[in-house]
Design a protein around this motif. Sequence first.
Motif, PDB file in Angstrom:
ATOM      1  N   ASP A  32       0.828  -1.215   0.000  1.00  0.00           N
ATOM      2  CA  ASP A  32       0.000   0.000   0.000  1.00  0.00           C
ATOM      3  C   ASP A  32       0.856   1.257   0.000  1.00  0.00           C
ATOM      4  OD1 ASP A  32      -2.494  -1.189  -0.151  1.00  0.00           O
ATOM      5  OD2 ASP A  32      -2.841  -1.142   2.018  1.00  0.00           O
ATOM      6  N   GLY A  33       2.029   1.200   0.620  1.00  0.00           N
ATOM      7  CA  GLY A  33       2.922   2.355   0.643  1.00  0.00           C
ATOM      8  C   GLY A  33       3.459   2.722  -0.732  1.00  0.00           C
ATOM      9  N   TYR A  34       3.393   1.799  -1.650  1.00  0.00           N
ATOM     10  CA  TYR A  34       3.835   2.024  -3.030  1.00  0.00           C
ATOM     11  C   TYR A  34       2.645   2.285  -3.954  1.00  0.00           C
ATOM     12  CZ  TYR A  34       8.197   0.272  -1.221  1.00  0.00           C
ATOM     13  OH  TYR A  34       9.329   0.105  -0.467  1.00  0.00           O
ATOM     14  N   PHE A  35       1.544   1.594  -3.694  1.00  0.00           N
ATOM     15  CA  PHE A  35       0.365   1.686  -4.562  1.00  0.00           C
ATOM     16  C   PHE A  35      -0.329   3.041  -4.441  1.00  0.00           C
ATOM     17  CE2 PHE A  35      -4.029   0.991  -5.816  1.00  0.00           C
ATOM     18  CZ  PHE A  35      -3.888   0.236  -6.967  1.00  0.00           C
ATOM     19  N   TRP A  36      -0.353   3.580  -3.200  1.00  0.00           N
ATOM     20  CA  TRP A  36      -1.087   4.818  -2.936  1.00  0.00           C
ATOM     21  C   TRP A  36      -0.148   5.987  -2.700  1.00  0.00           C
ATOM     22  CZ3 TRP A  36      -6.074   4.389  -3.905  1.00  0.00           C
ATOM     23  CH2 TRP A  36      -6.694   3.148  -3.759  1.00  0.00           C
ATOM     24  N   GLU A  37      -0.514   7.136  -3.242  1.00  0.00           N
ATOM     25  CA  GLU A  37       0.165   8.392  -2.927  1.00  0.00           C
ATOM     26  C   GLU A  37      -0.245   8.824  -1.520  1.00  0.00           C
ATOM     27  OE1 GLU A  37       2.245  10.274  -4.638  1.00  0.00           O
ATOM     28  OE2 GLU A  37       2.095   9.503  -6.669  1.00  0.00           O
ATOM     29  N   ILE A  38       0.592   9.596  -0.865  1.00  0.00           N
ATOM     30  CA  ILE A  38       0.198  10.191   0.408  1.00  0.00           C
ATOM     31  C   ILE A  38      -0.811  11.280   0.088  1.00  0.00           C
ATOM     32  CG2 ILE A  38       0.981  11.531   2.394  1.00  0.00           C
ATOM     33  CD1 ILE A  38       3.684  10.045   2.104  1.00  0.00           C
ATOM     34  N   ALA A  39      -1.965  11.217   0.742  1.00  0.00           N
ATOM     35  CA  ALA A  39      -3.038  12.173   0.477  1.00  0.00           C
ATOM     36  C   ALA A  39      -3.717  12.546   1.788  1.00  0.00           C
ATOM     37  CB  ALA A  39      -4.060  11.556  -0.482  1.00  0.00           C
ATOM     38  N   GLU A  40      -4.413  13.681   1.767  1.00  0.00           N
ATOM     39  CA  GLU A  40      -5.132  14.126   2.967  1.00  0.00           C
ATOM     40  C   GLU A  40      -6.097  13.043   3.438  1.00  0.00           C
ATOM     41  OE1 GLU A  40      -8.181  17.626   4.336  1.00  0.00           O
ATOM     42  OE2 GLU A  40      -6.732  18.093   2.757  1.00  0.00           O
ATOM     43  N   VAL A  41      -6.829  12.465   2.496  1.00  0.00           N
ATOM     44  CA  VAL A  41      -7.692  11.320   2.793  1.00  0.00           C
ATOM     45  C   VAL A  41      -6.944  10.089   2.285  1.00  0.00           C
ATOM     46  CG1 VAL A  41      -9.913  10.203   2.405  1.00  0.00           C
ATOM     47  CG2 VAL A  41      -9.792  12.707   2.583  1.00  0.00           C
ATOM     48  N   PRO A  42      -6.444   9.248   3.199  1.00  0.00           N
ATOM     49  CA  PRO A  42      -5.632   8.097   2.786  1.00  0.00           C
ATOM     50  C   PRO A  42      -6.365   7.160   1.827  1.00  0.00           C
ATOM     51  CG  PRO A  42      -5.516   8.427   5.161  1.00  0.00           C
ATOM     52  CD  PRO A  42      -6.594   9.340   4.641  1.00  0.00           C
ATOM     53  N   PHE A  43      -5.585   6.506   0.986  1.00  0.00           N
ATOM     54  CA  PHE A  43      -6.082   5.478   0.070  1.00  0.00           C
ATOM     55  C   PHE A  43      -7.080   6.039  -0.953  1.00  0.00           C
ATOM     56  CE2 PHE A  43      -5.231   3.383   4.202  1.00  0.00           C
ATOM     57  CZ  PHE A  43      -4.055   2.750   3.841  1.00  0.00           C
ATOM     58  N   THR A  44      -6.813   7.254  -1.428  1.00  0.00           N
ATOM     59  CA  THR A  44      -7.692   7.847  -2.437  1.00  0.00           C
ATOM     60  C   THR A  44      -6.954   8.242  -3.710  1.00  0.00           C
ATOM     61  OG1 THR A  44      -7.436  10.040  -1.417  1.00  0.00           O
ATOM     62  CG2 THR A  44      -9.355   8.731  -0.729  1.00  0.00           C
ATOM     63  N   ALA A  45      -5.636   8.337  -3.665  1.00  0.00           N
ATOM     64  CA  ALA A  45      -4.857   8.761  -4.834  1.00  0.00           C
ATOM     65  C   ALA A  45      -3.861   7.664  -5.211  1.00  0.00           C
ATOM     66  CB  ALA A  45      -4.128  10.072  -4.549  1.00  0.00           C
ATOM     67  N   LYS A  46      -4.121   6.980  -6.322  1.00  0.00           N
ATOM     68  CA  LYS A  46      -3.230   5.910  -6.776  1.00  0.00           C
ATOM     69  C   LYS A  46      -1.958   6.502  -7.374  1.00  0.00           C
ATOM     70  CE  LYS A  46      -6.916   2.664  -7.867  1.00  0.00           C
ATOM     71  NZ  LYS A  46      -7.593   1.907  -8.936  1.00  0.00           N
ATOM     72  N   ARG A  47      -0.846   5.854  -7.075  1.00  0.00           N
ATOM     73  CA  ARG A  47       0.438   6.259  -7.644  1.00  0.00           C
ATOM     74  C   ARG A  47       0.526   5.738  -9.079  1.00  0.00           C
ATOM     75  NH1 ARG A  47       4.189   5.344  -3.530  1.00  0.00           N
ATOM     76  NH2 ARG A  47       4.410   7.558  -3.227  1.00  0.00           N
TER      77      ARG A  47
END
Length: 186
Positions: A32-47
């Motif tokens: 998940d640390g690679y799949f998702w970008e860091i975002a204000e709302v977690p797990f909403t912005a795919k890398r």
Amino acid sequence: MKIHIFGASGSGVTTTGRALAKILHLDYLDSDGYFWEIAEVPFTAKRDPELRNSLIKSDLETLGNWILGGSVFEWGENVFPDFDLVVFLWIPPQIRMERLKKREFERYGDVIYTEPARIKQFEDFIDWASNYDIQNGTANRNFWAHENWIETLPFPVLKISGDFTLQERIDLIIEKIESINKKPLH
């Protein structure tokens, strides 16, 4: 050792991976640390997949030995080195879904029940996660996709199916590692 642990969301992958990494003195990497970008709302912005694959490949090569948690079977060819062991965790859907709902509340609090956008995100996630065990469900990352992927692997695989304690899962994995290495770890 290069160990990959995966299963449905809420099956205990991260908990097991982190505990095993501590015991074996290895780094734990979460997909998940690679799949998702860091975002204000977690797990909403795919890398971006190319960047994701480049980052994880570089980290895995740099570390040499590690435990990788999370489902990565659709990330492409030539991203991952050979695994020494692949561990598949499965727990009954009822237990898994209860764990997920509890985890989401612990992570985010009342916001998942009070803010419309977060309510929708929570409900969509729970709906997606509940489809894991439904053969014709909407989730592409499901039990059957994982089983099919396992059949293609040229590496040792350990399937842990059932509601085992963390210690029982760790013991089974260590037993498998020792059987692969043909010697005790300690």
